[in-house]
Design an enzyme around this catalytic site. Structure first.
Site, short mmCIF file in Angstrom:
data_model
loop_
_atom_site.label_atom_id
_atom_site.label_comp_id
_atom_site.label_asym_id
_atom_site.label_seq_id
_atom_site.Cartn_x
_atom_site.Cartn_y
_atom_site.Cartn_z
CD GLU A 35 0.85 21.11 -32.40
OE1 GLU A 35 0.49 22.23 -32.86
OE2 GLU A 35 0.25 20.66 -31.34
CG ASP B 161 6.25 12.35 -32.44
OD1 ASP B 161 6.55 12.34 -31.29
OD2 ASP B 161 5.32 11.94 -33.09
CG LEU C 122 7.10 1.34 5.33
CD1 LEU C 122 5.89 1.70 4.40
CD2 LEU C 122 7.13 2.42 6.55
CE LYS D 23 3.64 -1.67 2.10
NZ LYS D 23 4.36 -1.99 0.78
CD GLU E 137 6.78 1.39 -4.22
OE1 GLU E 137 7.66 2.08 -3.50
OE2 GLU E 137 6.97 0.11 -4.00
CE LYS F 218 4.90 7.57 4.30
NZ LYS F 218 5.32 8.11 2.98
CE LYS G 170 1.36 -5.59 2.58
NZ LYS G 170 2.83 -6.31 2.63
S1 IVH Z 1 7.31 5.27 3.10
C1 IVH Z 1 11.39 4.40 5.38
N1 IVH Z 1 5.18 5.30 1.58
O1 IVH Z 1 6.55 0.01 0.81
C2 IVH Z 1 10.53 3.85 4.72
N2 IVH Z 1 6.48 3.44 1.29
O2 IVH Z 1 7.08 -2.12 2.64
C3 IVH Z 1 9.38 4.93 3.99
N3 IVH Z 1 5.90 1.83 -0.32
O3 IVH Z 1 10.10 0.40 0.69
C4 IVH Z 1 8.56 4.05 3.12
N4 IVH Z 1 4.01 3.11 -0.97
O4 IVH Z 1 8.74 0.61 -1.44
C5 IVH Z 1 6.24 4.62 1.90
N5 IVH Z 1 3.11 5.57 0.43
C6 IVH Z 1 4.31 5.13 0.64
C7 IVH Z 1 4.68 3.61 0.10
C8 IVH Z 1 5.78 3.00 0.35
C9 IVH Z 1 4.71 1.96 -1.30
C10 IVH Z 1 6.79 0.73 -0.37
C11 IVH Z 1 8.20 1.21 -0.42
C12 IVH Z 1 8.84 0.70 1.05
C13 IVH Z 1 7.93 -0.49 1.23
C14 IVH Z 1 7.63 -0.79 2.57
#
Ligand code: IVH
Length: 666
Positions: free
Chosen positions: A34, A36, A82, A114, A172, A288, A312
């Site tokens: 559908e 398509d 980060l 992350k 991402e 955050k 990490k």
């Molecule tokens: S916040 C101001 N949240 O990790 C930068 N970044 O190592 C705020 N990343 O460049 C980034 N998951 O590409 C944020 N839940 C997440 C993330 C995330 C992956 C990546 C992002 C960033 C890198 C930094």
């Protein structure tokens, strides 16, 4: 004309909604066919009215002609990086700095995965996607708009209408683990180079100069924040993500609002444990500060915000050197190439060996002794060689070959047709396979001999004390005591444990024999079907296939096993040693079939054989697969053959299906 333009708009809207259902909320409401049809209609109308084609039309997701290279795109607001935390201490330092910076004790945090992908900034003006850029150096990225338009989880037009006139969604690009496996499998089939991991595949796909290739890659986008906006989206990060979700994005459902180090660490540990069950790869947790005004109060350094940190996970991949490739003989005789490595710590564990699976894998990856390789250890999975860093290959490195003879017993090594594994043909002449057979016999699902582990088995085999499971029953405490580090007490325990296995169940015993393809479930089914060992050992391949779930391959393996005089001798020796299996108590001793052994043959019209078997068993009967003197009743359906003849010869009572139905209704 105006009819068409109205229809075009309606189609776009409808298709966009289905895209969200399919790619964002995982909840399709129409069939692919559908979908398509809608797409075809839109393409058709747009081809009649090229002037109505817009870059945000869903038809534009298919990709356009190759670009020479990517144009640069300056970020309206820098894409920062980060700071990293690797320990609880690092995290509590971060919290301390936040609290000091804000001069307050109570700060609300959010924790979220992350994502291990490629960061991307999407710019929407009046709700329409106008550009997409990679992070680049954080100030200037690459303009990948054409490619990004092909990603179905990115709305080309924001849903709803409560979005700022200008808004940048950042997040991402990832490839889900399941999609990644499929992608690599496909590439393997096509003889293309494999991607090392989902992140590399995502990066390679986003930065394709030919967007038609990007369009074929299973990319997903998961937002984690925002960039420049004409008005603030929300007052907290959590609310911001909720609003972004309403605009048609798939946000992570793992985000949590937390208040202290204990909460953050608990979140970290929980996700670290579940990490391998998530649909996409993550390489840590991001914490955050939740309130946007507090984020602004803390501000950023030139590199990273002060209000966020990445905690990490230990890395899953490391590079190291292959010292040698060893042909390791398994307990079934399968020979596996294993890379012996310069020891390296991966994910917090020292790794010195990694499997290469089989010869094809060694050839495909072209791994040679002396090579520098990337190894990967994901969770509890056996460490694997991902790829060779060819630039670092020593000149004299030679390709590896599977040995022609077994390194354990010098028997020939062969490779069966349609099998990826090589095998030693030595059978129980090969110590490796002898150890395998013993260890299987002693294993939990089989005889469950506590204290008889692989190390002890290897020593017993090496010293010539034990060759087959039957020999276990001849061992004495004094023989065991001479074994390295074996005290008299533990020797006595092992002997007692062996003694205890003399009373067992037939299913355990059959499973313990280690017949190829016969697991615990099949062993039970064999017992349910044949009732005793003699009938099973006498069964031919055709008869064996009557057993539930037993197909030609399993049947062949079983028949072949019992044909071997050696195996029959071992079985007899075990039984002579006193191993036996008391008949289980009949569950029911009443009912029309009480104490009756019944065989079913031919085709039943009224019910399946399985149902007939269950009905008979419910009424106290025992249904087995082959006719013998001990059979009380044969139920002969249509086209009954050899079993009927045999029953007549043995004077076994025969009834037809009609009579069976009558008995069942009694
Ligand atoms: S916040 C101001 N949240 O990790 C930068 N970044 O190592 C705020 N990343 O460049 C980034 N998951 O590409 C944020 N839940 C997440 C993330 C995330 C992956 C990546 C992002 C960033 C890198 C930094």
């Amino acid at each position: 004309m105006s009819d068409h333009s109205a229809r075009i708009l309606a189609l776009r809207k409808e298709i966009n909604q289905h895209n969200t259902h399919y790619y964002v909320t995982d909840n399709p409401v129409i069939t692919d066919a559908e979908y398509d049809r809608l797409m075809l209609e839109l393409q058709h109308l747009e081809s009649m009215h090229p002037e109505l084609v817009t870059p945000t039309s869903p038809t534009q997701r298919v990709g356009g002609s190759p670009a020479k290279n990517f144009a640069e795109l300056k970020h309206a607001q820098p894409m920062l990086s980060l700071a990293n935390a690797f320990s609880e201490e690092d995290v509590s330092d971060f919290i301390r700095k936040v609290i000091d910076g804000l001069q307050t004790e109570f700060v609300e945090f959010v924790a979220e995965p992350k994502l291990d992908g490629i960061s991307l900034s999407l710019r929407y003006e009046q709700g329409e996607l106008v550009s997409a850029a990679t992070r680049g150096d954080g100030i200037t990225g690459e303009d990948v708009t054409t490619n990004v338009r092909t990603i179905k989880s990115i709305p080309l037009i924001l849903m709803g209408d409560h979005w700022p006139e200008i808004v940048e969604i950042r997040g991402e690009i990832v490839i889900r683990v399941a999609d990644f496996k499929q992608l690599n499998q496909h590439r393997l089939k096509e003889g293309e180079k494999l991607f090392a991991n989902p992140r590399n595949a995502a990066a390679g796909s986003v930065r394709q100069l030919d967007s038609r290739i990007t369009a074929q890659r299973p990319l997903s986008f998961i937002p984690w924040g925002s960039g420049a906006c004409s008005v603030a989206i929300a007052s907290t990060h959590a609310d911001e993500m909720a609003r972004i979700a309403q605009w048609g994005f798939a946000v992570s459902d793992e985000m949590k609002v937390l208040h202290d180090i204990a909460g953050l660490m608990h979140y970290y540990k929980d996700l670290a444990q579940r990490r391998h069950r998530l649909p996409y790869e993550i390489d840590g947790i991001v914490y955050k500060v939740n309130y946007v005004n507090l984020q602004q109060a803390l501000g950023s350094t030139s590199k990273a915000p002060r209000w966020a940190i990445a905690h990490k996970f230990p890395a899953q991949e490391e590079s190291t050197v292959v010292l040698e490739i060893e042909a390791s003989v398994g307990r079934t005789g399968a020979i596996t190439p294993v890379a012996n490595l310069q020891p390296v710590t991966v994910g917090g564990v020292v790794v010195s060996r990694a499997t290469l699976h089989n010869q094809d894998e060694v050839e495909r990856k072209d791994v040679r002794p002396g090579d520098t390789v990337i190894i990967r250890r994901a969770g509890d999975v056996i460490p694997e060689v991902v790829l060779v860093i060819k630039d670092k290959r020593p000149e004299e490195a030679q390709p590896w070959r599977m040995p022609e003879r077994c390194p354990r017993c010098n028997s020939l090594v062969e490779r069966l047709e349609n099998e990826s594994a090589h095998r030693c043909i030595g059978g129980l002449y090969c110590d490796a396979q002898r150890e395998g057979a013993l260890s299987h016999y002693a294993s939990r699902g089989a005889m469950n001999i506590e204290g008889l582990g692989d190390k002890l088995i290897a020593q017993l085999v090496d010293k010539g004390l034990v060759r087959t499971p039957a020999d276990l029953y001849q061992l004495s405490v004094s023989q065991l005591s001479v074994i390295e580090r074996m005290g008299e007490k533990s020797a006595t325990n092992v002997i007692n444990a062996i003694e205890q296995t003399k009373t067992t169940s037939l299913a355990r015993f059959i499973y313990g024999l280690g017949i190829g393809q016969v697991g615990e479930v099949t062993a039970k089914q064999l017992v349910a079907h044949f009732g005793d060992l003699a009938s099973l050992m006498a069964a031919d391949e055709m008869t064996l296939q009557e057993v539930r779930d037993v197909g030609p391959i399993v049947a062949k393996s079983i028949a072949h096993f019992f044909e071997q005089p050696h195996n029959r001798e071992v079985i007899q020796a075990i039984i002579d040693a006193g191993v036996h299996w008391p008949k289980p108590e009949r569950v029911r001793s009443e009912g029309v079939f009480a104490h009756k052994t019944v065989v079913l043959t031919g085709k039943l019209e009224e019910m399946t054989r399985r149902a007939a078997q269950e009905a008979i068993e419910e009424r106290g009967g025992r249904v087995i697969g082959s006719v013998s003197e001990k059979t009380d009743l044969l139920v002969a359906g249509a086209a009954a053959g050899s079993k009927l003849l045999r029953a007549q010869k043995l004077n076994v009572k025969v009834i037809d299906e009609h009579t069976l139905m009558q008995m069942l209704s009694e």
